[in-house]
Scaffold this motif. Structure first.
Motif, PDB file in Angstrom:
ATOM      1  N   ILE A  51     -40.794  23.038  36.311  1.00 49.02           N
ATOM      2  CA  ILE A  51     -39.952  22.057  35.628  1.00 49.02           C
ATOM      3  C   ILE A  51     -39.542  21.017  36.659  1.00 49.02           C
ATOM      4  N   MET A  52     -39.869  19.756  36.376  1.00 48.53           N
ATOM      5  CA  MET A  52     -39.533  18.671  37.301  1.00 48.53           C
ATOM      6  C   MET A  52     -39.010  17.473  36.528  1.00 48.53           C
ATOM      7  N   ARG A  53     -38.100  16.738  37.133  1.00 50.27           N
ATOM      8  CA  ARG A  53     -37.677  15.461  36.562  1.00 50.27           C
ATOM      9  C   ARG A  53     -38.848  14.493  36.667  1.00 50.27           C
ATOM     10  N   SER A  54     -39.061  13.699  35.620  1.00 50.25           N
ATOM     11  CA  SER A  54     -40.230  12.817  35.590  1.00 50.25           C
ATOM     12  C   SER A  54     -40.256  11.814  36.734  1.00 50.25           C
ATOM     13  N   GLU A  55     -39.089  11.372  37.207  1.00 51.76           N
ATOM     14  CA  GLU A  55     -39.085  10.392  38.297  1.00 51.76           C
ATOM     15  C   GLU A  55     -39.561  10.984  39.614  1.00 51.76           C
ATOM     16  N   LEU A  56     -39.626  12.304  39.709  1.00 45.49           N
ATOM     17  CA  LEU A  56     -40.129  12.948  40.927  1.00 45.49           C
ATOM     18  C   LEU A  56     -41.635  13.151  40.898  1.00 45.49           C
ATOM     19  N   ILE A  57     -42.236  12.935  39.753  1.00 43.84           N
ATOM     20  CA  ILE A  57     -43.684  13.062  39.628  1.00 43.84           C
ATOM     21  C   ILE A  57     -44.286  11.712  39.971  1.00 43.84           C
ATOM     22  N   GLY A  58     -45.232  11.711  40.896  1.00 43.69           N
ATOM     23  CA  GLY A  58     -45.870  10.455  41.292  1.00 43.69           C
ATOM     24  C   GLY A  58     -46.683   9.867  40.152  1.00 43.69           C
ATOM     25  N   PRO A  59     -47.040   8.596  40.262  1.00 44.50           N
ATOM     26  CA  PRO A  59     -47.781   7.935  39.186  1.00 44.50           C
ATOM     27  C   PRO A  59     -49.121   8.607  38.897  1.00 44.50           C
ATOM     28  N   ARG A  60     -49.763   9.158  39.898  1.00 42.55           N
ATOM     29  CA  ARG A  60     -51.056   9.816  39.691  1.00 42.55           C
ATOM     30  C   ARG A  60     -50.894  11.073  38.836  1.00 42.55           C
ATOM     31  N   GLU A  61     -49.865  11.885  39.124  1.00 41.02           N
ATOM     32  CA  GLU A  61     -49.627  13.097  38.359  1.00 41.02           C
ATOM     33  C   GLU A  61     -49.188  12.760  36.935  1.00 41.02           C
ATOM     34  N   ASP A  62     -48.372  11.707  36.792  1.00 42.89           N
ATOM     35  CA  ASP A  62     -47.923  11.267  35.480  1.00 42.89           C
ATOM     36  C   ASP A  62     -49.121  10.873  34.618  1.00 42.89           C
ATOM     37  N   LEU A  63     -50.073  10.170  35.215  1.00 48.02           N
ATOM     38  CA  LEU A  63     -51.292   9.780  34.507  1.00 48.02           C
ATOM     39  C   LEU A  63     -52.083  11.020  34.112  1.00 48.02           C
ATOM     40  N   ALA A  64     -52.172  11.997  35.018  1.00 48.35           N
ATOM     41  CA  ALA A  64     -52.918  13.225  34.727  1.00 48.35           C
ATOM     42  C   ALA A  64     -52.297  13.974  33.560  1.00 48.35           C
ATOM     43  N   ILE A  65     -50.981  14.023  33.507  1.00 46.64           N
ATOM     44  CA  ILE A  65     -50.309  14.715  32.413  1.00 46.64           C
ATOM     45  C   ILE A  65     -50.590  14.011  31.097  1.00 46.64           C
ATOM     46  N   SER A  66     -50.524  12.678  31.071  1.00 49.61           N
ATOM     47  CA  SER A  66     -50.791  11.972  29.814  1.00 49.61           C
ATOM     48  C   SER A  66     -52.258  12.119  29.423  1.00 49.61           C
ATOM     49  N   GLN A  67     -53.177  12.146  30.398  1.00 50.33           N
ATOM     50  CA  GLN A  67     -54.591  12.368  30.091  1.00 50.33           C
ATOM     51  C   GLN A  67     -54.787  13.764  29.503  1.00 50.33           C
ATOM     52  N   TYR A  68     -54.111  14.738  30.075  1.00 52.77           N
ATOM     53  CA  TYR A  68     -54.195  16.113  29.576  1.00 52.77           C
ATOM     54  C   TYR A  68     -53.692  16.187  28.137  1.00 52.77           C
ATOM     55  N   GLN A  69     -52.555  15.541  27.869  1.00 51.81           N
ATOM     56  CA  GLN A  69     -51.995  15.563  26.521  1.00 51.81           C
ATOM     57  C   GLN A  69     -52.938  14.883  25.532  1.00 51.81           C
ATOM     58  N   GLU A  70     -53.532  13.761  25.937  1.00 55.14           N
ATOM     59  CA  GLU A  70     -54.483  13.074  25.061  1.00 55.14           C
ATOM     60  C   GLU A  70     -55.707  13.942  24.817  1.00 55.14           C
ATOM     61  N   LEU A  71     -56.214  14.573  25.857  1.00 56.38           N
ATOM     62  CA  LEU A  71     -57.399  15.418  25.746  1.00 56.38           C
ATOM     63  C   LEU A  71     -57.167  16.554  24.760  1.00 56.38           C
ATOM     64  N   HIS A  72     -55.985  17.162  24.817  1.00 59.10           N
ATOM     65  CA  HIS A  72     -55.703  18.304  23.952  1.00 59.10           C
ATOM     66  C   HIS A  72     -55.162  17.915  22.585  1.00 59.10           C
ATOM     67  N   SER A  73     -54.945  16.627  22.364  1.00 53.32           N
ATOM     68  CA  SER A  73     -54.541  16.215  21.027  1.00 53.32           C
ATOM     69  C   SER A  73     -55.740  15.817  20.175  1.00 53.32           C
ATOM     70  N   LEU A  74     -56.930  15.779  20.781  1.00 55.14           N
ATOM     71  CA  LEU A  74     -58.143  15.474  20.021  1.00 55.14           C
ATOM     72  C   LEU A  74     -58.450  16.606  19.056  1.00 55.14           C
ATOM     73  N   SER A  75     -59.060  16.270  17.942  1.00 52.88           N
ATOM     74  CA  SER A  75     -59.482  17.311  17.013  1.00 52.88           C
ATOM     75  C   SER A  75     -60.653  18.077  17.617  1.00 52.88           C
ATOM     76  N   PHE A  76     -61.009  19.203  17.039  1.00 52.24           N
ATOM     77  CA  PHE A  76     -62.103  20.030  17.540  1.00 52.24           C
ATOM     78  C   PHE A  76     -63.405  19.240  17.571  1.00 52.24           C
ATOM     79  N   GLU A  77     -63.697  18.455  16.521  1.00 54.16           N
ATOM     80  CA  GLU A  77     -64.930  17.679  16.468  1.00 54.16           C
ATOM     81  C   GLU A  77     -64.954  16.640  17.578  1.00 54.16           C
ATOM     82  N   GLU A  78     -63.829  15.986  17.823  1.00 50.10           N
ATOM     83  CA  GLU A  78     -63.779  14.976  18.871  1.00 50.10           C
ATOM     84  C   GLU A  78     -63.967  15.610  20.245  1.00 50.10           C
ATOM     85  N   GLN A  79     -63.397  16.801  20.440  1.00 54.70           N
ATOM     86  CA  GLN A  79     -63.545  17.472  21.733  1.00 54.70           C
ATOM     87  C   GLN A  79     -64.995  17.847  21.976  1.00 54.70           C
TER      88      GLN A  79
END
Length: 93
Positions: free
Chosen positions: A42-70
């Motif tokens: 658990i971390m405050r978002s301001e302590l996460i560097g921009p690279r990690e923040d981007l990785a988290i949003s990429q991860y969330q986008e990747l896992h929000s795709l439907s099964f067919e899209e994945q």
């Protein structure tokens, strides 16, 4: 993004093992209490560097795709670009 309203002393439960409780509200500040297993980072978002923040949003986008899209998307380029994204995917796997 799910948006919820909570009052003081009310809680939100995530995945049956994480509890977020509103402790106090003063002006524009909210104090939260978080109960989670020790292995949950658990971390405050301001302590996460921009690279990690981007990785988290990429991860969330990747896992929000439907099964067919994945199954038709090529996410190997995204995974190669971020070690944090690789760790998040491995933990979720």
């Amino acid at each position: 993004m799910l948006v919820l309203s909570r009052k003081r002393e009310e809680s939100i439960v995530i995945n049956e093992n994480i509890v977020i409780k509103i402790i106090e509200v003063k002006g524009n500040k909210v104090r939260l209490g978080i109960e989670a297993p020790q292995d949950v980072k658990i971390m405050r978002s301001e302590l996460i560097g921009p690279r990690e923040d981007l990785a988290i949003s990429q991860y969330q986008e990747l896992h929000s795709l439907s099964f067919e899209e994945q199954s038709t998307s090529n996410d190997s380029d995204v995974r190669q670009s971020s070690p944090l994204l690789n760790r998040l995917i491995a933990q979720a796997g």
